[in-house]
Design a protein around this motif. Structure first.
Motif, PDB file in Angstrom:
ATOM      1  N   GLY A 100      -4.104  -8.224   9.699  1.00 28.32           N
ATOM      2  CA  GLY A 100      -2.659  -8.134   9.473  1.00 28.32           C
ATOM      3  C   GLY A 100      -1.846  -8.734  10.317  1.00 28.32           C
ATOM      4  O   GLY A 100      -1.962  -8.679  11.516  1.00 28.32           O
ATOM      5  N   HIS A 102       1.625   1.572  10.413  1.00 29.46           N
ATOM      6  CA  HIS A 102       1.242   1.167   9.023  1.00 29.46           C
ATOM      7  C   HIS A 102       2.749   0.837   8.495  1.00 29.46           C
ATOM      8  O   HIS A 102       3.659   1.465   8.882  1.00 29.46           O
ATOM      9  N   LEU A 103       2.852  -0.144   7.741  1.00 30.98           N
ATOM     10  CA  LEU A 103       3.928  -0.700   6.650  1.00 30.98           C
ATOM     11  C   LEU A 103       3.246  -0.118   5.282  1.00 30.98           C
ATOM     12  O   LEU A 103       2.122  -0.194   4.826  1.00 30.98           O
ATOM     13  N   ARG A 152       0.528  -6.152  12.364  1.00 39.56           N
ATOM     14  CA  ARG A 152      -0.518  -5.512  13.036  1.00 39.56           C
ATOM     15  C   ARG A 152      -1.039  -6.246  14.250  1.00 39.56           C
ATOM     16  O   ARG A 152      -0.994  -5.717  15.257  1.00 39.56           O
ATOM     17  N   GLU A 205       0.470   4.155   1.049  1.00 43.28           N
ATOM     18  CA  GLU A 205       0.036   5.077   1.989  1.00 43.28           C
ATOM     19  C   GLU A 205       1.207   5.756   2.058  1.00 43.28           C
ATOM     20  O   GLU A 205       2.211   5.292   2.664  1.00 43.28           O
ATOM     21  N   ARG A 260       0.851  -1.165  -0.135  1.00 45.01           N
ATOM     22  CA  ARG A 260       0.062  -0.130  -0.087  1.00 45.01           C
ATOM     23  C   ARG A 260       0.876   1.343   0.005  1.00 45.01           C
ATOM     24  O   ARG A 260       1.814   1.421   0.713  1.00 45.01           O
ATOM     25  N   GLU A 318      -7.087  -1.456  15.748  1.00 43.99           N
ATOM     26  CA  GLU A 318      -7.718  -2.177  14.509  1.00 43.99           C
ATOM     27  C   GLU A 318      -6.777  -3.347  14.179  1.00 43.99           C
ATOM     28  O   GLU A 318      -5.695  -3.112  13.733  1.00 43.99           O
ATOM     29  N   ILE A 319      -7.257  -4.708  14.255  1.00 44.23           N
ATOM     30  CA  ILE A 319      -6.670  -5.705  13.868  1.00 44.23           C
ATOM     31  C   ILE A 319      -7.134  -6.445  12.611  1.00 44.23           C
ATOM     32  O   ILE A 319      -6.418  -7.185  11.777  1.00 44.23           O
ATOM     33  N   SER A 320      -8.345  -6.188  12.569  1.00 45.50           N
ATOM     34  CA  SER A 320      -8.986  -6.761  11.260  1.00 45.50           C
ATOM     35  C   SER A 320     -10.003  -5.911  10.579  1.00 45.50           C
ATOM     36  O   SER A 320     -10.830  -5.161  11.394  1.00 45.50           O
ATOM     37  N   SER A 321     -10.620  -6.174   9.407  1.00 49.81           N
ATOM     38  CA  SER A 321     -11.682  -5.495   8.820  1.00 49.81           C
ATOM     39  C   SER A 321     -12.408  -6.614   8.004  1.00 49.81           C
ATOM     40  O   SER A 321     -11.431  -7.521   7.535  1.00 49.81           O
ATOM     41  N   GLN A 374      -1.051 -10.404   5.230  1.00 46.50           N
ATOM     42  CA  GLN A 374      -2.353 -10.322   5.636  1.00 46.50           C
ATOM     43  C   GLN A 374      -2.718 -11.896   5.692  1.00 46.50           C
ATOM     44  O   GLN A 374      -2.510 -12.545   4.902  1.00 46.50           O
TER      45      GLN A 374
END
Ligand code: ATP
Ligand code: MG
Length: 423
Positions: free
Chosen positions: A394, A222-223, A397, A215, A213, A346-349, A228
Protein backbone atom coordinates in the motif's frame (compact mmCIF):
# COMPACT_ATOMS: atom_id res chain seq x y z
CA UNK A 1 17.27 43.43 -18.58
CA UNK A 2 15.02 40.37 -18.25
CA UNK A 3 16.08 38.03 -15.47
CA UNK A 4 14.68 34.55 -15.25
CA UNK A 5 12.95 33.29 -12.16
CA UNK A 6 15.28 31.94 -9.49
CA UNK A 7 14.10 29.42 -6.93
CA UNK A 8 14.94 30.19 -3.29
CA UNK A 9 17.09 27.08 -3.15
CA UNK A 10 19.31 28.37 -5.97
CA UNK A 11 20.07 31.94 -4.87
CA UNK A 12 23.72 32.95 -4.72
CA UNK A 13 25.46 35.82 -2.93
CA UNK A 14 25.74 39.13 -4.81
CA UNK A 15 23.49 37.95 -7.64
CA UNK A 16 20.46 39.81 -8.97
CA UNK A 17 17.39 37.61 -8.52
CA UNK A 18 13.75 37.49 -9.52
CA UNK A 19 11.77 35.39 -7.03
CA UNK A 20 8.13 34.33 -7.06
CA UNK A 21 6.22 32.81 -4.18
CA UNK A 22 3.96 33.31 -1.19
CA UNK A 23 4.20 35.67 1.79
CA UNK A 24 5.09 33.33 4.63
CA UNK A 25 5.55 35.97 7.31
CA UNK A 26 5.75 39.76 7.63
CA UNK A 27 7.56 41.88 10.20
CA UNK A 28 7.06 45.62 9.97
CA UNK A 29 9.43 48.29 11.28
CA UNK A 30 8.88 51.99 10.59
CA UNK A 31 11.63 52.18 8.00
CA UNK A 32 11.88 48.57 6.80
CA UNK A 33 9.71 45.57 6.12
CA UNK A 34 10.96 42.01 6.45
CA UNK A 35 9.06 39.56 4.33
CA UNK A 36 9.63 35.85 4.31
CA UNK A 37 9.08 34.64 0.77
CA UNK A 38 8.33 30.95 0.32
CA UNK A 39 8.42 28.90 -2.84
CA UNK A 40 8.41 25.13 -3.25
CA UNK A 41 12.16 24.97 -2.61
CA UNK A 42 12.45 27.05 0.55
CA UNK A 43 12.01 30.29 2.47
CA UNK A 44 14.20 33.39 2.28
CA UNK A 45 14.07 36.77 4.03
CA UNK A 46 13.44 39.76 1.76
CA UNK A 47 14.18 43.23 3.09
CA UNK A 48 12.23 46.22 1.80
CA UNK A 49 13.52 49.71 2.52
CA UNK A 50 11.49 52.89 2.03
CA UNK A 51 13.03 53.37 -1.39
CA UNK A 52 12.12 49.85 -2.56
CA UNK A 53 9.38 49.89 -5.17
CA UNK A 54 6.23 48.37 -3.65
CA UNK A 55 7.23 49.34 -0.07
CA UNK A 56 3.66 50.49 0.67
CA UNK A 57 1.95 47.48 -0.88
CA UNK A 58 -0.75 46.08 1.47
CA UNK A 59 0.48 42.56 2.02
CA UNK A 60 -1.31 39.70 3.76
CA UNK A 61 -0.02 36.28 4.72
CA UNK A 62 -0.14 33.78 1.81
CA UNK A 63 -0.49 36.49 -0.86
CA UNK A 64 1.40 35.71 -4.04
CA UNK A 65 4.25 38.10 -4.76
CA UNK A 66 7.26 38.55 -6.94
CA UNK A 67 10.43 40.24 -5.86
CA UNK A 68 13.44 41.63 -7.70
CA UNK A 69 16.58 42.42 -5.80
CA UNK A 70 20.13 41.57 -4.89
CA UNK A 71 21.29 38.76 -2.63
CA UNK A 72 23.36 39.91 0.36
CA UNK A 73 25.24 38.27 3.20
CA UNK A 74 23.22 37.82 6.38
CA UNK A 75 23.42 36.09 9.73
CA UNK A 76 19.92 34.95 10.53
CA UNK A 77 18.85 32.42 13.11
CA UNK A 78 15.22 31.63 12.34
CA UNK A 79 14.55 27.90 12.05
CA UNK A 80 11.81 28.69 9.59
CA UNK A 81 14.25 29.98 6.98
CA UNK A 82 15.90 27.57 4.61
CA UNK A 83 18.57 30.19 3.83
CA UNK A 84 20.17 31.68 6.95
CA UNK A 85 23.34 33.18 5.54
CA UNK A 86 21.71 35.27 2.82
CA UNK A 87 18.82 37.67 2.36
CA UNK A 88 17.43 39.61 -0.56
CA UNK A 89 17.64 43.38 -0.60
CA UNK A 90 14.52 44.27 -2.57
CA UNK A 91 14.53 46.72 -5.49
CA UNK A 92 10.91 46.09 -6.31
CA UNK A 93 8.05 43.97 -5.04
CA UNK A 94 4.87 43.20 -6.92
CA UNK A 95 1.67 41.90 -5.35
CA UNK A 96 0.36 39.32 -7.83
CA UNK A 97 -2.60 37.98 -5.89
CA UNK A 98 -3.88 38.99 -2.50
CA UNK A 99 -4.92 36.27 -0.03
CA UNK A 100 -7.92 37.00 2.17
CA UNK A 101 -9.66 35.44 5.16
CA UNK A 102 -7.43 32.41 5.59
CA UNK A 103 -9.41 29.61 7.24
CA UNK A 104 -6.27 28.33 8.98
CA UNK A 105 -2.68 29.32 9.52
CA UNK A 106 0.08 28.06 7.27
CA UNK A 107 3.03 29.22 9.35
CA UNK A 108 2.38 27.51 12.67
CA UNK A 109 4.44 29.84 14.84
CA UNK A 110 3.10 28.53 18.09
CA UNK A 111 3.41 24.73 18.15
CA UNK A 112 0.79 24.67 20.92
CA UNK A 113 -1.94 25.90 18.62
CA UNK A 114 -1.77 23.45 15.76
CA UNK A 115 -4.76 23.13 13.45
CA UNK A 116 -6.92 19.98 13.80
CA UNK A 117 -6.51 17.33 11.13
CA UNK A 118 -10.12 17.66 9.99
CA UNK A 119 -9.80 21.44 9.46
CA UNK A 120 -6.52 20.83 7.63
CA UNK A 121 -8.13 18.25 5.34
CA UNK A 122 -11.06 20.59 4.67
CA UNK A 123 -8.46 23.10 3.47
CA UNK A 124 -5.94 20.62 2.12
CA UNK A 125 -4.61 22.84 -0.65
CA UNK A 126 -3.63 25.44 1.96
CA UNK A 127 -2.30 22.69 4.21
CA UNK A 128 0.01 21.65 1.36
CA UNK A 129 1.87 24.93 1.74
CA UNK A 130 3.39 23.79 5.04
CA UNK A 131 6.95 22.54 4.94
CA UNK A 132 6.09 19.42 6.92
CA UNK A 133 3.24 18.45 4.66
CA UNK A 134 5.23 19.22 1.51
CA UNK A 135 8.01 16.99 2.86
CA UNK A 136 5.59 14.05 3.18
CA UNK A 137 4.39 14.32 -0.41
CA UNK A 138 7.84 14.95 -1.87
CA UNK A 139 8.97 11.75 -0.16
CA UNK A 140 5.88 9.88 -1.36
CA UNK A 141 6.74 10.94 -4.88
CA UNK A 142 10.25 9.53 -4.37
CA UNK A 143 8.75 6.27 -3.06
CA UNK A 144 6.43 5.76 -6.03
CA UNK A 145 9.12 6.85 -8.51
CA UNK A 146 11.69 4.50 -6.99
CA UNK A 147 9.23 1.59 -7.05
CA UNK A 148 8.68 2.23 -10.75
CA UNK A 149 12.42 2.70 -11.46
CA UNK A 150 13.32 -0.51 -9.65
CA UNK A 151 10.97 -2.70 -11.64
CA UNK A 152 11.62 -1.03 -14.98
CA UNK A 153 15.32 -1.59 -14.34
CA UNK A 154 14.50 -5.27 -13.77
CA UNK A 155 12.64 -5.50 -17.09
CA UNK A 156 9.13 -5.61 -15.65
CA UNK A 157 6.29 -4.31 -17.83
CA UNK A 158 4.04 -1.62 -16.36
CA UNK A 159 0.37 -2.56 -16.80
CA UNK A 160 -2.95 -0.82 -16.15
CA UNK A 161 -5.78 -2.95 -14.77
CA UNK A 162 -9.53 -2.18 -14.78
CA UNK A 163 -11.10 -0.30 -11.90
CA UNK A 164 -14.66 -1.40 -12.68
CA UNK A 165 -15.14 -5.11 -12.21
CA UNK A 166 -18.00 -7.59 -12.33
CA UNK A 167 -17.19 -9.64 -9.23
CA UNK A 168 -15.16 -9.57 -6.04
CA UNK A 169 -11.43 -10.16 -6.49
CA UNK A 170 -10.81 -11.36 -2.98
CA UNK A 171 -13.97 -12.05 -1.06
CA UNK A 172 -13.03 -10.84 2.42
CA UNK A 173 -13.40 -7.08 2.29
CA UNK A 174 -16.60 -5.53 1.05
CA UNK A 175 -16.95 -3.82 -2.28
CA UNK A 176 -18.44 -0.53 -3.36
CA UNK A 177 -21.08 -1.13 -5.98
CA UNK A 178 -21.70 1.10 -8.98
CA UNK A 179 -24.56 1.31 -11.44
CA UNK A 180 -23.21 0.07 -14.73
CA UNK A 181 -26.02 0.64 -17.23
CA UNK A 182 -28.59 -2.09 -16.47
CA UNK A 183 -26.13 -4.16 -14.44
CA UNK A 184 -24.49 -3.87 -11.09
CA UNK A 185 -20.71 -3.58 -11.08
CA UNK A 186 -18.08 -2.97 -8.41
CA UNK A 187 -14.98 -0.88 -7.81
CA UNK A 188 -11.84 -3.02 -7.78
CA UNK A 189 -10.57 -3.86 -4.30
CA UNK A 190 -7.22 -4.90 -5.81
CA UNK A 191 -5.62 -5.47 -9.24
CA UNK A 192 -4.96 -9.08 -8.15
CA UNK A 193 -6.84 -11.20 -10.68
CA UNK A 194 -5.95 -9.08 -13.70
CA UNK A 195 -2.28 -8.78 -12.87
CA UNK A 196 -2.12 -12.59 -12.61
CA UNK A 197 -3.76 -12.99 -16.01
CA UNK A 198 -1.22 -10.56 -17.45
CA UNK A 199 1.66 -12.37 -15.76
CA UNK A 200 0.93 -15.81 -17.22
CA UNK A 201 1.65 -14.18 -20.60
CA UNK A 202 3.89 -11.16 -19.93
CA UNK A 203 5.96 -12.87 -17.20
CA UNK A 204 6.98 -9.82 -15.15
CA UNK A 205 4.51 -7.00 -14.50
CA UNK A 206 3.96 -4.14 -12.09
CA UNK A 207 1.34 -1.48 -11.55
CA UNK A 208 0.42 1.38 -9.25
CA UNK A 209 -3.35 1.15 -9.04
CA UNK A 210 -6.10 2.82 -7.02
CA UNK A 211 -8.27 0.40 -5.05
CA UNK A 212 -11.50 0.78 -3.11
CA UNK A 213 -12.54 -1.14 -0.03
CA UNK A 214 -15.84 -0.60 1.72
CA UNK A 215 -14.32 -1.57 5.07
CA UNK A 216 -16.49 0.00 7.73
CA UNK A 217 -13.81 0.36 10.38
CA UNK A 218 -12.50 3.90 10.59
CA UNK A 219 -8.94 3.26 11.76
CA UNK A 220 -5.73 5.28 11.57
CA UNK A 221 -4.25 2.69 9.16
CA UNK A 222 -7.12 2.13 6.70
CA UNK A 223 -8.53 4.24 3.90
CA UNK A 224 -11.52 3.39 1.74
CA UNK A 225 -9.61 4.51 -1.34
CA UNK A 226 -5.90 3.83 -1.51
CA UNK A 227 -3.13 3.14 -3.99
CA UNK A 228 -1.29 -0.16 -4.28
CA UNK A 229 2.13 -0.85 -5.71
CA UNK A 230 1.81 -4.37 -7.09
CA UNK A 231 4.13 -6.80 -8.81
CA UNK A 232 3.67 -10.30 -10.20
CA UNK A 233 6.36 -12.64 -11.63
CA UNK A 234 6.06 -15.89 -13.57
CA UNK A 235 8.32 -18.88 -12.89
CA UNK A 236 8.85 -17.57 -9.36
CA UNK A 237 7.86 -18.93 -5.95
CA UNK A 238 6.88 -17.16 -2.73
CA UNK A 239 10.51 -16.81 -1.59
CA UNK A 240 11.61 -15.16 -4.85
CA UNK A 241 8.73 -12.73 -4.48
CA UNK A 242 9.89 -11.87 -0.94
CA UNK A 243 13.41 -11.31 -2.27
CA UNK A 244 12.05 -8.79 -4.79
CA UNK A 245 10.22 -7.04 -1.98
CA UNK A 246 13.35 -6.92 0.13
CA UNK A 247 15.43 -5.45 -2.67
CA UNK A 248 12.76 -3.04 -3.81
CA UNK A 249 12.21 -1.63 -0.30
CA UNK A 250 16.00 -1.25 0.16
CA UNK A 251 16.17 0.61 -3.15
CA UNK A 252 13.26 2.89 -2.19
CA UNK A 253 14.66 3.68 1.28
CA UNK A 254 18.18 4.37 -0.03
CA UNK A 255 16.75 6.73 -2.64
CA UNK A 256 14.72 8.55 0.00
CA UNK A 257 17.85 8.89 2.16
CA UNK A 258 19.90 10.09 -0.81
CA UNK A 259 17.40 12.41 -2.50
CA UNK A 260 15.19 13.66 0.34
CA UNK A 261 17.65 14.67 3.07
CA UNK A 262 16.06 18.13 3.46
CA UNK A 263 12.59 16.64 3.79
CA UNK A 264 13.78 14.05 6.32
CA UNK A 265 15.30 16.91 8.34
CA UNK A 266 12.01 18.80 8.31
CA UNK A 267 10.30 15.65 9.60
CA UNK A 268 13.06 15.09 12.12
CA UNK A 269 13.76 11.60 10.85
CA UNK A 270 16.92 9.59 10.48
CA UNK A 271 16.32 6.61 8.22
CA UNK A 272 18.30 3.45 7.82
CA UNK A 273 18.02 0.89 5.04
CA UNK A 274 16.16 -1.98 6.72
CA UNK A 275 17.52 -5.46 7.27
CA UNK A 276 15.29 -8.51 6.67
CA UNK A 277 14.09 -11.28 8.92
CA UNK A 278 12.20 -14.35 7.76
CA UNK A 279 9.87 -16.07 10.23
CA UNK A 280 7.42 -18.83 9.54
CA UNK A 281 3.88 -18.10 10.73
CA UNK A 282 4.44 -20.77 13.42
CA UNK A 283 7.56 -19.04 14.71
CA UNK A 284 5.87 -15.62 14.68
CA UNK A 285 2.81 -16.97 16.51
CA UNK A 286 5.08 -18.38 19.23
CA UNK A 287 6.99 -15.10 19.60
CA UNK A 288 3.67 -13.29 20.10
CA UNK A 289 2.37 -15.98 22.46
CA UNK A 290 -0.67 -16.57 20.26
CA UNK A 291 -2.52 -19.79 19.40
CA UNK A 292 -2.07 -21.51 16.07
CA UNK A 293 -4.80 -20.21 13.77
CA UNK A 294 -4.83 -16.69 15.27
CA UNK A 295 -4.25 -13.65 13.09
CA UNK A 296 -1.89 -10.95 14.35
CA UNK A 297 -3.54 -7.90 15.92
CA UNK A 298 -2.05 -4.43 15.35
CA UNK A 299 -0.57 -4.79 18.84
CA UNK A 300 1.10 -8.12 17.89
CA UNK A 301 2.51 -6.55 14.71
CA UNK A 302 4.03 -3.77 16.81
CA UNK A 303 5.42 -6.28 19.30
CA UNK A 304 7.07 -8.34 16.55
CA UNK A 305 8.61 -5.24 14.96
CA UNK A 306 9.98 -4.08 18.32
CA UNK A 307 11.80 -7.40 18.61
CA UNK A 308 13.61 -6.68 15.32
CA UNK A 309 14.11 -2.92 14.89
CA UNK A 310 14.94 -1.44 11.46
CA UNK A 311 13.93 -4.73 9.87
CA UNK A 312 11.37 -5.89 7.36
CA UNK A 313 9.83 -8.96 8.95
CA UNK A 314 8.51 -11.55 6.53
CA UNK A 315 6.02 -14.00 7.99
CA UNK A 316 5.57 -16.90 5.56
CA UNK A 317 3.88 -20.31 5.40
CA UNK A 318 0.56 -19.01 6.73
CA UNK A 319 -2.39 -21.33 7.41
CA UNK A 320 -4.59 -21.69 4.32
CA UNK A 321 -7.60 -20.56 6.34
CA UNK A 322 -6.11 -17.07 6.88
CA UNK A 323 -5.19 -16.41 3.24
CA UNK A 324 -7.31 -15.66 0.13
CA UNK A 325 -8.44 -18.31 -2.38
CA UNK A 326 -5.76 -17.45 -4.95
CA UNK A 327 -2.87 -18.36 -2.61
CA UNK A 328 -1.33 -21.76 -3.36
CA UNK A 329 -1.54 -24.43 -0.63
CA UNK A 330 1.80 -25.87 0.40
CA UNK A 331 0.34 -28.90 2.16
CA UNK A 332 -3.00 -29.75 3.77
CA UNK A 333 -2.82 -26.90 6.30
CA UNK A 334 -0.22 -24.37 5.19
CA UNK A 335 -0.07 -21.99 2.25
CA UNK A 336 2.55 -20.11 0.27
CA UNK A 337 1.19 -16.77 1.46
CA UNK A 338 3.25 -14.17 3.29
CA UNK A 339 3.01 -10.79 4.93
CA UNK A 340 5.68 -8.13 5.39
CA UNK A 341 5.82 -5.92 8.47
CA UNK A 342 7.86 -2.76 8.83
CA UNK A 343 8.03 -0.20 11.64
CA UNK A 344 5.20 -1.80 13.54
CA UNK A 345 2.69 -2.28 10.76
CA UNK A 346 1.79 -4.56 7.81
CA UNK A 347 3.09 -2.99 4.63
CA UNK A 348 2.50 -5.84 2.20
CA UNK A 349 0.87 -9.19 1.55
CA UNK A 350 1.81 -11.62 -1.17
CA UNK A 351 2.48 -15.21 -2.05
CA UNK A 352 2.70 -17.85 -4.68
CA UNK A 353 -0.61 -18.11 -6.54
CA UNK A 354 -2.73 -21.04 -7.57
CA UNK A 355 -2.05 -21.76 -11.26
CA UNK A 356 -4.06 -24.99 -11.38
CA UNK A 357 -7.74 -24.51 -12.28
CA UNK A 358 -9.03 -27.45 -10.21
CA UNK A 359 -7.39 -26.14 -7.03
CA UNK A 360 -8.78 -22.68 -7.72
CA UNK A 361 -12.32 -24.01 -8.02
CA UNK A 362 -11.94 -25.96 -4.78
CA UNK A 363 -10.48 -22.92 -2.96
CA UNK A 364 -13.28 -20.66 -4.20
CA UNK A 365 -15.89 -23.09 -2.91
CA UNK A 366 -14.08 -23.53 0.41
CA UNK A 367 -14.15 -19.75 0.88
CA UNK A 368 -17.86 -19.59 0.11
CA UNK A 369 -17.37 -17.91 -3.29
CA UNK A 370 -19.14 -18.90 -6.49
CA UNK A 371 -16.72 -20.27 -9.16
CA UNK A 372 -19.24 -19.17 -11.84
CA UNK A 373 -18.30 -15.55 -11.10
CA UNK A 374 -14.64 -16.32 -11.72
CA UNK A 375 -14.89 -18.34 -14.93
CA UNK A 376 -12.88 -15.90 -17.07
CA UNK A 377 -10.13 -16.07 -14.47
CA UNK A 378 -10.10 -19.81 -13.77
CA UNK A 379 -10.34 -20.72 -17.47
CA UNK A 380 -7.33 -18.59 -18.37
CA UNK A 381 -5.16 -20.96 -16.37
CA UNK A 382 -6.13 -23.86 -18.63
CA UNK A 383 -4.06 -22.61 -21.55
CA UNK A 384 -0.58 -23.24 -20.19
CA UNK A 385 0.07 -21.42 -16.95
CA UNK A 386 3.48 -21.08 -15.29
CA UNK A 387 3.79 -20.89 -11.52
CA UNK A 388 3.74 -17.25 -10.44
CA UNK A 389 4.04 -15.09 -7.35
CA UNK A 390 3.70 -11.48 -6.35
CA UNK A 391 2.78 -8.93 -3.74
CA UNK A 392 1.18 -5.61 -3.06
CA UNK A 393 2.49 -2.70 -1.00
CA UNK A 394 0.00 0.00 0.00
CA UNK A 395 1.55 3.31 -1.08
CA UNK A 396 -0.03 5.35 1.70
CA UNK A 397 0.50 2.55 4.23
CA UNK A 398 4.18 2.36 3.32
CA UNK A 399 4.57 6.15 3.49
CA UNK A 400 2.97 6.08 6.94
CA UNK A 401 5.25 3.30 8.09
CA UNK A 402 8.47 4.78 6.68
CA UNK A 403 7.79 8.29 8.03
CA UNK A 404 6.30 7.04 11.29
CA UNK A 405 3.11 9.07 10.76
CA UNK A 406 0.43 8.48 13.34
CA UNK A 407 -2.46 8.57 10.86
CA UNK A 408 -2.60 7.24 7.30
CA UNK A 409 -4.66 10.30 6.33
CA UNK A 410 -1.43 12.31 6.59
CA UNK A 411 -0.11 10.22 3.68
CA UNK A 412 -2.90 10.84 1.16
CA UNK A 413 -3.85 14.13 -0.45
CA UNK A 414 -7.61 13.78 -0.14
CA UNK A 415 -8.56 10.85 2.11
CA UNK A 416 -11.74 8.89 1.52
CA UNK A 417 -12.91 7.39 4.79
CA UNK A 418 -16.17 6.53 6.55
CA UNK A 419 -16.94 10.20 7.13
CA UNK A 420 -15.14 11.99 4.34
CA UNK A 421 -15.67 12.03 0.60
CA UNK A 422 -15.18 15.77 0.13
CA UNK A 423 -13.15 17.72 -0.66
P1 ATP B 1 -4.74 -5.01 6.83
O1 ATP B 1 -4.60 -6.42 7.40
O2 ATP B 1 -3.69 -4.08 7.27
O3 ATP B 1 -6.13 -4.50 6.95
P2 ATP B 1 -5.07 -6.37 4.34
O4 ATP B 1 -4.33 -7.61 4.65
O5 ATP B 1 -6.55 -6.37 4.38
O6 ATP B 1 -4.51 -5.17 5.25
P3 ATP B 1 -4.10 -6.61 1.64
O7 ATP B 1 -5.26 -7.13 0.91
O8 ATP B 1 -3.04 -7.54 2.06
O9 ATP B 1 -4.62 -5.81 2.91
O10 ATP B 1 -3.52 -5.37 0.81
C1 ATP B 1 -2.16 -5.21 0.48
C2 ATP B 1 -1.59 -3.99 1.14
O11 ATP B 1 -2.36 -2.82 0.84
C3 ATP B 1 -1.58 -4.05 2.65
O12 ATP B 1 -0.46 -4.75 3.12
C4 ATP B 1 -1.50 -2.58 3.01
O13 ATP B 1 -0.19 -2.08 2.81
C5 ATP B 1 -2.39 -1.94 1.97
N1 ATP B 1 -3.78 -1.79 2.41
C6 ATP B 1 -4.70 -2.74 2.55
N2 ATP B 1 -5.89 -2.26 2.95
C7 ATP B 1 -5.72 -0.94 3.04
C8 ATP B 1 -6.59 0.13 3.40
N3 ATP B 1 -7.85 -0.07 3.70
N4 ATP B 1 -6.07 1.39 3.40
C9 ATP B 1 -4.79 1.60 3.05
N5 ATP B 1 -3.93 0.64 2.72
C10 ATP B 1 -4.38 -0.62 2.70
MG1 MG C 1 -2.66 -8.34 3.95
Amino acid sequence: MVIERTYVNDIKKNKEVFLQGWVHDIRELPKARFILLRDITGIVQCVLKQDSKGFNEKLTLESVISVKGKVKDAKLTSEELSVNDMEVLVDSLELLHKAENLPMQVFEKDKNIMTDLSVRLDNRSLDLRKKRIQAIFKIQSEIAGSFRDFFRKNNFIEIQTPSIIASASEGGTSLFSVDYFEKKAYLAQSPQLYKQLATISLEKVFTIAPVWRAEKHNTTRHLNESRQMDIEVAFADDFSAMKYLEECVSFIVSNVIKNCSKELNVLNLKLRVPKSKYLSYDEAVKLCKLKNGDDFSPEDERKLCNMFPDTIIFTHSWPISLKPFYILPKDKKLSKGFDALYNGIEISSGGQRVHIPEILVKNLKDKGLNPKNFEFYVNSFKFGSPIHSGWSIGLERFTMSLLKLDNIREAVLYPRDRDRIAP
